[in-house]
Design a protein around this motif. Structure first.
Motif, PDB file in Angstrom:
ATOM      1  N   LEU A  54     113.826-105.852  23.469  1.00  0.00           N
ATOM      2  CA  LEU A  54     114.303-106.637  24.601  1.00  0.00           C
ATOM      3  C   LEU A  54     115.754-107.055  24.406  1.00  0.00           C
ATOM      4  O   LEU A  54     116.533-107.087  25.354  1.00  0.00           O
ATOM      5  CB  LEU A  54     113.424-107.870  24.782  1.00  0.00           C
ATOM      6  CG  LEU A  54     113.614-108.612  26.085  1.00  0.00           C
ATOM      7  CD1 LEU A  54     113.220-107.744  27.258  1.00  0.00           C
ATOM      8  CD2 LEU A  54     112.798-109.889  26.087  1.00  0.00           C
ATOM      9  N   VAL A  80     104.014-106.474  26.200  1.00  0.00           N
ATOM     10  CA  VAL A  80     105.036-107.365  26.729  1.00  0.00           C
ATOM     11  C   VAL A  80     104.418-108.444  27.602  1.00  0.00           C
ATOM     12  O   VAL A  80     104.712-109.628  27.437  1.00  0.00           O
ATOM     13  CB  VAL A  80     106.070-106.561  27.551  1.00  0.00           C
ATOM     14  CG1 VAL A  80     107.015-107.500  28.270  1.00  0.00           C
ATOM     15  CG2 VAL A  80     106.830-105.622  26.643  1.00  0.00           C
ATOM     16  N   ALA A  81     103.570-108.018  28.512  1.00  0.00           N
ATOM     17  CA  ALA A  81     103.042-108.954  29.503  1.00  0.00           C
ATOM     18  C   ALA A  81     101.606-109.339  29.197  1.00  0.00           C
ATOM     19  O   ALA A  81     100.869-109.763  30.084  1.00  0.00           O
ATOM     20  CB  ALA A  81     103.148-108.339  30.898  1.00  0.00           C
ATOM     21  N   GLU A 131     100.235-111.849  27.809  1.00  0.00           N
ATOM     22  CA  GLU A 131      99.866-113.217  28.172  1.00  0.00           C
ATOM     23  C   GLU A 131      99.680-113.347  29.676  1.00  0.00           C
ATOM     24  O   GLU A 131      98.802-114.070  30.153  1.00  0.00           O
ATOM     25  CB  GLU A 131     100.943-114.188  27.688  1.00  0.00           C
ATOM     26  CG  GLU A 131     101.018-114.339  26.191  1.00  0.00           C
ATOM     27  CD  GLU A 131      99.761-114.991  25.623  1.00  0.00           C
ATOM     28  OE1 GLU A 131      99.242-115.916  26.263  1.00  0.00           O
ATOM     29  OE2 GLU A 131      99.299-114.556  24.558  1.00  0.00           O
ATOM     30  N   ILE A 132     100.526-112.645  30.418  1.00  0.00           N
ATOM     31  CA  ILE A 132     100.410-112.693  31.871  1.00  0.00           C
ATOM     32  C   ILE A 132      99.106-112.042  32.322  1.00  0.00           C
ATOM     33  O   ILE A 132      98.406-112.562  33.197  1.00  0.00           O
ATOM     34  CB  ILE A 132     101.618-111.982  32.524  1.00  0.00           C
ATOM     35  CG1 ILE A 132     102.924-112.546  31.966  1.00  0.00           C
ATOM     36  CG2 ILE A 132     101.559-112.126  34.027  1.00  0.00           C
ATOM     37  CD1 ILE A 132     103.156-113.977  32.285  1.00  0.00           C
ATOM     38  N   MET A 170      96.334-114.316  32.035  1.00  0.00           N
ATOM     39  CA  MET A 170      96.246-115.329  33.083  1.00  0.00           C
ATOM     40  C   MET A 170      95.769-114.724  34.396  1.00  0.00           C
ATOM     41  O   MET A 170      95.168-115.415  35.221  1.00  0.00           O
ATOM     42  CB  MET A 170      97.622-115.977  33.295  1.00  0.00           C
ATOM     43  CG  MET A 170      98.157-116.701  32.057  1.00  0.00           C
ATOM     44  SD  MET A 170      99.582-117.746  32.433  1.00  0.00           S
ATOM     45  CE  MET A 170     100.478-117.695  30.891  1.00  0.00           C
ATOM     46  N   ARG A 183     111.974-113.442  29.674  1.00  0.00           N
ATOM     47  CA  ARG A 183     111.707-114.280  28.505  1.00  0.00           C
ATOM     48  C   ARG A 183     110.391-115.013  28.654  1.00  0.00           C
ATOM     49  O   ARG A 183     109.617-115.141  27.709  1.00  0.00           O
ATOM     50  CB  ARG A 183     112.836-115.309  28.334  1.00  0.00           C
ATOM     51  CG  ARG A 183     114.092-114.712  27.782  1.00  0.00           C
ATOM     52  CD  ARG A 183     115.065-115.784  27.348  1.00  0.00           C
ATOM     53  NE  ARG A 183     116.242-115.172  26.770  1.00  0.00           N
ATOM     54  CZ  ARG A 183     116.334-114.794  25.512  1.00  0.00           C
ATOM     55  NH1 ARG A 183     115.313-114.979  24.696  1.00  0.00           N
ATOM     56  NH2 ARG A 183     117.426-114.221  25.056  1.00  0.00           N
ATOM     57  N   GLU A 184     110.139-115.516  29.847  1.00  0.00           N
ATOM     58  CA  GLU A 184     108.896-116.253  30.066  1.00  0.00           C
ATOM     59  C   GLU A 184     107.685-115.324  29.977  1.00  0.00           C
ATOM     60  O   GLU A 184     106.618-115.721  29.528  1.00  0.00           O
ATOM     61  CB  GLU A 184     108.931-116.935  31.436  1.00  0.00           C
ATOM     62  CG  GLU A 184     109.762-118.191  31.452  1.00  0.00           C
ATOM     63  CD  GLU A 184     109.219-119.248  30.497  1.00  0.00           C
ATOM     64  OE1 GLU A 184     108.012-119.479  30.505  1.00  0.00           O
ATOM     65  OE2 GLU A 184     110.018-119.815  29.735  1.00  0.00           O
ATOM     66  N   ILE A 185     107.868-114.095  30.427  1.00  0.00           N
ATOM     67  CA  ILE A 185     106.759-113.128  30.355  1.00  0.00           C
ATOM     68  C   ILE A 185     106.409-112.858  28.907  1.00  0.00           C
ATOM     69  O   ILE A 185     105.245-112.885  28.504  1.00  0.00           O
ATOM     70  CB  ILE A 185     107.146-111.819  31.063  1.00  0.00           C
ATOM     71  CG1 ILE A 185     107.222-112.037  32.573  1.00  0.00           C
ATOM     72  CG2 ILE A 185     106.149-110.713  30.742  1.00  0.00           C
ATOM     73  CD1 ILE A 185     107.687-110.816  33.327  1.00  0.00           C
ATOM     74  N   GLN A 194     107.175-114.568  26.228  1.00  0.00           N
ATOM     75  CA  GLN A 194     106.795-115.753  25.457  1.00  0.00           C
ATOM     76  C   GLN A 194     106.642-116.940  26.391  1.00  0.00           C
ATOM     77  O   GLN A 194     107.558-117.738  26.544  1.00  0.00           O
ATOM     78  CB  GLN A 194     107.858-116.037  24.400  1.00  0.00           C
ATOM     79  CG  GLN A 194     107.316-116.751  23.193  1.00  0.00           C
ATOM     80  CD  GLN A 194     108.313-116.702  22.044  1.00  0.00           C
ATOM     81  OE1 GLN A 194     109.496-116.927  22.226  1.00  0.00           O
ATOM     82  NE2 GLN A 194     107.805-116.406  20.852  1.00  0.00           N
ATOM     83  N   PRO A 195     105.482-117.004  27.023  1.00  0.00           N
ATOM     84  CA  PRO A 195     105.273-118.033  28.046  1.00  0.00           C
ATOM     85  C   PRO A 195     105.489-119.435  27.499  1.00  0.00           C
ATOM     86  O   PRO A 195     105.077-119.748  26.395  1.00  0.00           O
ATOM     87  CB  PRO A 195     103.806-117.840  28.433  1.00  0.00           C
ATOM     88  CG  PRO A 195     103.464-116.462  28.045  1.00  0.00           C
ATOM     89  CD  PRO A 195     104.284-116.182  26.827  1.00  0.00           C
TER      90      PRO A 195
END
Lengths: 221, 221
Positions: free
Chosen positions: A110, A164-165, A167-168, A171, B107-109, B111-112
């Motif tokens: 990134l 990468v996503a 965590e998303i 959710m 960044r939020e994606i 590392q939320p």
DNA sequence: AGGCGTTTAATACACTTGTTTGAAACGGGC
DNA sequence: GCCCGTTTCAAACAAGTGTATTAAACGCCT
């Protein structure tokens, strides 16, 4: 080998992976390693040198951890592609839900730093070449080079997504559905199916999903 | 509205996007905003509150900048899917080679933080629903829910890739090839092609690439 | 003009950061 | 024992951090 130097490297890995270069403190690393604060400067000169060494070590371990299978010459490209995807997914999210090695490499992807050029040449480029070789077996000779590369990126992109996503995704997808249908091999098989269907080596997904959807999903072996 | 509060928010955006929360200093933000150091504490309480506000504002701007087209009811799903991909790619890498809004959201994606839950519900979930709606028009009713989700993720993953790994792509693909074949609309069309072929709404890519590869690539309108 | 709440400004305060220092401890070789 | 290079240690340093404080400047109403 549990000398201070390697103790530092092993402690630094997860911490850098979690917090990035700036946000991790050498005090934190030294405490975790159980060594004196001055050790990092003694053995590595400064914090950045330690970071670079850690990144190098990370991708060294990552490839060893989940190596690509070595296929026999008569392995059909469809199998190779599926194996390739499985290996990638396993590296991404398989090993104990994401090893620090991958998390660290993800940071470099990134936001490339000094340690990144080497990462590309010794890790990404060879893997891309393997994948391009597999695709070549399925594509007509007239397929232009940039389309092959884009196809490779399409495949890698789908795998990278869950890292990468991740965590998303957690959710967005309900817990129980995730448990049942989002295991690494299942995701890998899905991605392989998408690519093979797109390449015309399998029936399109819409017809696959029409008939017999229960067994059509989990041919995990 | 060029009061200090908004000046702070506008200055904070790119800086947070570039360096992350920890590595940016309020002094840097205040200097860039041309306001006094104490302002951030006066208007936001502390650095973290400013960060959260900045993230919220970021995705507000991001959707406004490149909105989804509103299709007429008789728009075929193939067109909708292609438009969707184009919008995503445009948001990822189109606007002046990546706006700070997207970098911050990325960044939020990865590392939320505290600001992320809201991001998911007000940004990702609605978009996912739109995409799932488009896919529904092309999939048999028997297609299980988790496969639809995975197909959506496959599409998004391919788009996200060029944002996440853009620097790596730059190192892997020669400059001239990149200039000619890796523009946002070209990448979008490639991804749309992959998905449509996988779904069986187009010929497989291998046969597409066999014949007439020059014109087959750039139907950019 | 005068008074008052709001905003800005300069500065100071703890505190944490990476790095350095100099002495102490160690481990062999003679 | 003694010397030596190597390694460890505690402490200190200088720079930079977020935040708090205080006073000055501003805008606006009567």
């Amino acid at each position: 080998m549990d000398d201070t130097r390697t103790k530092l490297l092993e402690a630094a890995g997860p911490i850098f992976a979690d917090h990035g270069f700036q946000a991790t403190t050498v005090r934190d690393i030294c405490q975790r390693a159980g060594v004196n604060l001055a050790s990092v400067n003694y053995y590595f000169g400064d914090k950045e040198r330690l970071y670079v060494e850690t990144v190098k070590r990370a991708h060294g371990l990552a490839v060893d951890q989940v190596p690509l299978p070595d296929w026999s010459d008569d392995t059909p490209p469809e199998v190779k592609l599926r194996d390739f995807v499985r290996t990638l997914i396993e590296r991404m999210i398989g090993v104990k839900h994401a090893s620090w090695q991958m998390r660290l490499m993800m940071r470099e992807i990134l936001q490339p730093s000094a340690a990144c050029r080497e990462l590309v040449e010794s890790y990404f480029r060879p893997h891309l070449d393997v994948l391009l070789g597999i695709l070549d077996e399925m594509l007509p000779a007239s397929a232009p080079e940039h389309r092959r590369a884009q196809l490779a990126f399409s495949l890698v992109g789908q795998c990278l997504y869950y890292r990468v996503a991740g965590e998303i995704v957690n959710m967005l997808v309900p817990e129980e559905q995730r448990q049942r249908w989002f295991s690494p091999p299942q995701l890998a098989d899905h991605i392989a199916q998408v690519m093979l269907a797109a390449l015309g080596r399998t029936e399109p997904l819409s017809t696959q999903l029409q008939s017999d959807c229960a067994t059509g999903v989990c041919h995990t072996d």
